[in-house]
Design a protein around this motif. Structure first.
Motif, mmCIF file in Angstrom:
data_model
loop_
_atom_site.group_PDB
_atom_site.id
_atom_site.type_symbol
_atom_site.label_atom_id
_atom_site.label_comp_id
_atom_site.label_asym_id
_atom_site.label_seq_id
_atom_site.Cartn_x
_atom_site.Cartn_y
_atom_site.Cartn_z
ATOM 1 N N SER A 1 0.819 -1.216 0.000
ATOM 2 C CA SER A 1 0.000 0.000 0.000
ATOM 3 C C SER A 1 0.849 1.261 0.000
ATOM 4 C CB SER A 1 -0.929 0.003 1.220
ATOM 5 O OG SER A 1 -0.178 -0.042 2.429
ATOM 6 N N ALA A 2 2.092 1.175 0.480
ATOM 7 C CA ALA A 2 2.966 2.350 0.449
ATOM 8 C C ALA A 2 3.194 2.815 -0.979
ATOM 9 C CB ALA A 2 4.295 2.037 1.124
ATOM 10 N N SER A 3 3.280 1.864 -1.910
ATOM 11 C CA SER A 3 3.470 2.224 -3.322
ATOM 12 C C SER A 3 2.172 2.685 -3.966
ATOM 13 C CB SER A 3 4.037 1.027 -4.097
ATOM 14 O OG SER A 3 5.362 0.742 -3.686
ATOM 15 N N THR A 4 1.081 1.977 -3.708
ATOM 16 C CA THR A 4 -0.179 2.354 -4.344
ATOM 17 C C THR A 4 -0.671 3.714 -3.859
ATOM 18 O OG1 THR A 4 -1.386 1.053 -2.677
ATOM 19 C CG2 THR A 4 -0.879 -0.030 -4.766
ATOM 20 N N ARG A 5 -0.361 4.065 -2.619
ATOM 21 C CA ARG A 5 -0.733 5.398 -2.131
ATOM 22 C C ARG A 5 -0.023 6.488 -2.918
ATOM 23 N NH1 ARG A 5 0.153 3.318 3.039
ATOM 24 N NH2 ARG A 5 2.036 4.592 3.235
ATOM 25 N N ARG A 6 1.215 6.245 -3.283
ATOM 26 C CA ARG A 6 1.992 7.262 -3.981
ATOM 27 C C ARG A 6 1.744 7.259 -5.490
ATOM 28 N NH1 ARG A 6 4.640 5.784 0.481
ATOM 29 N NH2 ARG A 6 5.968 7.292 1.574
ATOM 30 N N LEU A 7 1.552 6.069 -6.056
ATOM 31 C CA LEU A 7 1.442 5.963 -7.509
ATOM 32 C C LEU A 7 0.013 6.062 -8.015
ATOM 33 C CD1 LEU A 7 3.967 3.032 -8.085
ATOM 34 C CD2 LEU A 7 4.396 5.489 -8.261
ATOM 35 N N GLY A 8 -0.978 5.850 -7.149
ATOM 36 C CA GLY A 8 -2.361 5.871 -7.586
ATOM 37 C C GLY A 8 -2.768 4.541 -8.190
ATOM 38 N N ARG B 1 -3.277 5.535 -14.322
ATOM 39 C CA ARG B 1 -2.025 6.227 -14.558
ATOM 40 C C ARG B 1 -1.831 6.514 -16.034
ATOM 41 N NH1 ARG B 1 1.242 1.773 -11.186
ATOM 42 N NH2 ARG B 1 0.064 1.944 -9.261
ATOM 43 N N SER B 2 -1.339 7.687 -16.330
ATOM 44 C CA SER B 2 -1.006 8.036 -17.705
ATOM 45 C C SER B 2 0.497 8.003 -17.877
ATOM 46 C CB SER B 2 -1.532 9.436 -18.053
ATOM 47 O OG SER B 2 -0.926 10.412 -17.236
ATOM 48 N N VAL B 3 0.946 7.851 -19.108
ATOM 49 C CA VAL B 3 2.366 7.754 -19.397
ATOM 50 C C VAL B 3 2.920 9.157 -19.607
ATOM 51 C CG1 VAL B 3 4.101 6.851 -20.971
ATOM 52 C CG2 VAL B 3 2.085 5.478 -20.416
ATOM 53 N N VAL B 4 3.705 9.637 -18.662
ATOM 54 C CA VAL B 4 4.363 10.933 -18.783
ATOM 55 C C VAL B 4 5.820 10.741 -18.390
ATOM 56 C CG1 VAL B 4 4.473 13.316 -17.985
ATOM 57 C CG2 VAL B 4 2.263 12.216 -18.281
ATOM 58 N N MET C 1 -0.331 12.998 -12.212
ATOM 59 C CA MET C 1 -0.619 12.710 -10.815
ATOM 60 C C MET C 1 -2.114 12.775 -10.540
ATOM 61 S SD MET C 1 2.291 14.866 -8.760
ATOM 62 C CE MET C 1 4.041 14.670 -9.092
ATOM 63 N N VAL C 2 -2.744 13.815 -11.049
ATOM 64 C CA VAL C 2 -4.181 13.985 -10.830
ATOM 65 C C VAL C 2 -4.942 12.823 -11.454
ATOM 66 C CG1 VAL C 2 -6.177 15.431 -11.362
ATOM 67 C CG2 VAL C 2 -4.038 16.489 -10.619
ATOM 68 N N GLN C 3 -4.562 12.434 -12.667
ATOM 69 C CA GLN C 3 -5.251 11.333 -13.335
ATOM 70 C C GLN C 3 -5.046 10.018 -12.586
ATOM 71 O OE1 GLN C 3 -4.757 11.002 -17.588
ATOM 72 N NE2 GLN C 3 -4.884 8.754 -17.510
ATOM 73 N N ALA C 4 -3.825 9.779 -12.088
ATOM 74 C CA ALA C 4 -3.540 8.531 -11.382
ATOM 75 C C ALA C 4 -4.387 8.382 -10.126
ATOM 76 C CB ALA C 4 -2.053 8.470 -11.028
ATOM 77 N N HIS C 5 -4.664 9.501 -9.454
ATOM 78 C CA HIS C 5 -5.382 9.421 -8.175
ATOM 79 C C HIS C 5 -6.887 9.640 -8.309
ATOM 80 C CE1 HIS C 5 -1.915 9.076 -5.488
ATOM 81 N NE2 HIS C 5 -1.281 9.892 -6.293
ATOM 82 N N PHE C 6 -7.323 10.333 -9.357
ATOM 83 C CA PHE C 6 -8.745 10.681 -9.446
ATOM 84 C C PHE C 6 -9.424 10.201 -10.729
ATOM 85 C CE2 PHE C 6 -6.755 13.990 -6.793
ATOM 86 C CZ PHE C 6 -7.500 13.840 -5.636
ATOM 87 N N GLY D 1 -9.413 9.439 -15.247
ATOM 88 C CA GLY D 1 -9.117 10.137 -16.490
ATOM 89 C C GLY D 1 -9.791 11.477 -16.662
ATOM 90 N N ALA D 2 -11.059 11.586 -16.281
ATOM 91 C CA ALA D 2 -11.794 12.839 -16.499
ATOM 92 C C ALA D 2 -11.388 13.934 -15.531
ATOM 93 C CB ALA D 2 -13.299 12.579 -16.378
ATOM 94 N N SER D 3 -10.652 13.594 -14.504
ATOM 95 C CA SER D 3 -10.364 14.560 -13.449
ATOM 96 C C SER D 3 -9.427 15.678 -13.897
ATOM 97 C CB SER D 3 -9.746 13.851 -12.246
ATOM 98 O OG SER D 3 -8.546 13.196 -12.615
ATOM 99 N N VAL D 4 -8.587 15.408 -14.890
ATOM 100 C CA VAL D 4 -7.628 16.433 -15.329
ATOM 101 C C VAL D 4 -8.352 17.625 -15.901
ATOM 102 C CG1 VAL D 4 -5.715 16.919 -16.890
ATOM 103 C CG2 VAL D 4 -5.830 14.710 -15.715
ATOM 104 N N GLN D 5 -9.305 17.363 -16.803
ATOM 105 C CA GLN D 5 -10.069 18.464 -17.405
ATOM 106 C C GLN D 5 -10.935 19.158 -16.355
ATOM 107 O OE1 GLN D 5 -9.599 19.503 -20.482
ATOM 108 N NE2 GLN D 5 -11.016 21.210 -20.154
ATOM 109 N N GLU D 6 -11.525 18.368 -15.478
ATOM 110 C CA GLU D 6 -12.406 18.942 -14.460
ATOM 111 C C GLU D 6 -11.657 19.843 -13.485
ATOM 112 O OE1 GLU D 6 -14.012 15.491 -12.673
ATOM 113 O OE2 GLU D 6 -15.405 15.037 -14.325
ATOM 114 N N ASN D 7 -10.373 19.581 -13.307
ATOM 115 C CA ASN D 7 -9.584 20.337 -12.330
ATOM 116 C C ASN D 7 -8.454 21.129 -12.980
ATOM 117 O OD1 ASN D 7 -10.642 19.353 -9.552
ATOM 118 N ND2 ASN D 7 -10.357 17.465 -10.727
#
Length: 334
Positions: A45-52, A57-60, A266-271, A273-279
């Motif tokens: 969970s230490a990794s999933t908390r950080r990576l989402g 996750r998107s490739v950046v 980061m936003v997409q990984a945690h929230f 795909g649609a969250s980037v545009q919304e935020n």
């Protein structure tokens, strides 16, 4: 970008690129004795908390220089020393490497002012052994039961594939700790005096000890010596300078604040795909506030999470909460 030689690509999708890593240079070749293969725990969970979430996750890719330095550390079997402001993703990088290269759970060693080299290597419960001996009347208790390898000690166990060990916030430790690390990082081995003494007394070559993963591992002749040098990631918030002998043994990566693309990832990984545009307004606000002040990406994620529940339909409240949660933490870098 010519990345044909990259083992770590900076993508979110795990792959078997570590199998393409060539043999180490002669001066970084280690020969720890292999026994039976040990299963490596999966990411926790230490990794999933950080990576989402893996599905979001998107490739950046990071900057070319950053990827070159990470891969240089992999090829040369050298520790990676990452410096930079708090909240720029230094610790997360260790988890990203473990995830992408399928190297299992990250062995974490958080440094505090009282940390010593032995804390990272092993712990010996001498009092517990003495109490068991007195309570049960046994004078020849198995010493291996009272030894537990630390995160760095576990990472140095001989294996075909390297483990990832995160030595987090090294600059918070005692002034002597960086110098104490020099020999272990250079030689890839350390001795456990308690086992060396027990070996002479009991005429036994191998002892089974507990690892930082919670499993048993054999230690031969009282020494732990690696075979595949671990991926050592050391982080620092630039609170003090390190000695030249340590810097000589490391690949130094100075990590700067994330740009628009990395924040969006980061936003997409945690929230999702649609969250980037919304935020998009939140991301823009965060970026525009940074010049002249120190901000952490956590603040952006906190603001998005809170406002999506408390101010989704109220722009004024949304703006007020964003301002409350994205205050500067201190002066930024020049």
């Amino acid at each position: 970008m010519n990345s044909d030689w990259f083992i770590y690509q900076g993508v979110s999708e795990p792959h078997d690129g570590i199998d393409r890593l060539p043999p180490p240079p002669p001066w970084r070749t280690f020969d720890g004795p292999l026994t039976e293969p040990r299963p490596v725990p999966p990411l926790d969970s230490a990794s999933t908390r950080r990576l989402g979430g893996s599905q979001s996750r998107s490739v950046v890719r990071g900057p070319l220089e950053e990827l070159e330095q990470i891969n240089a550390a992999l090829y040369l079997r050298r520790p990676l020393l990452i410096t930079g402001d708090p909240g720029t993703g230094k610790s997360t990088l260790a988890h990203a490497i473990a995830n992408e290269l399928k190297l299992g759970r990250v062995l974490q060693w958080p440094i505090v002012s009282r940390s010593t080299l032995r804390d990272g290597l092993y712990h010996y419960d001498a009092i517990g052994r003495l109490q068991d001996s007195q309570l049960h009347g046994v004078t020849d208790t198995d010493i291996g039961r009272y030894l537990r390898l630390g995160p760095l000690g576990t990472a140095l166990l001989p294996s075909e594939r390297p483990r990832v060990v995160l030595i987090d916030e090294l600059d918070k430790g005692d002034v002597d700790l960086p110098n104490d690390l020099l020999n272990v990082l250079e030689e890839g081995e350390f001795a456990i005096p308690e086992l060396e003494r027990a070996q002479r007394d009991q005429e036994s070559e191998t002892f089974s000890v507990l690892t930082h993963d919670g499993t048993a591992a054999p230690v031969l002749n009282g020494r732990v010596r690696c075979r595949a040098f671990p991926v050592v990631v050391m982080t620092s918030n630039d609170e003090r300078d390190f000695p030249a002998p340590l810097l000589r043994r490391c690949i130094h990566l100075d990590m700067r604040a994330p740009d628009t693309d990395r924040l969006a990832a980061m936003v997409q990984a945690h929230f999702g795909g649609a969250s980037v545009q919304e935020n998009a307004d939140m991301i823009e606000r965060f970026l525009s506030a940074r010049p002249g002040g120190l901000y952490a990406a956590d603040q952006l994620l906190n603001a998005i999470y809170l406002t999506q529940y408390s101010a989704q339909e109220d722009p004024i409240r949304r703006d007020r909460l964003a301002a409350l949660l994205m205050r500067p933490l201190g002066p930024g870098r020049p």
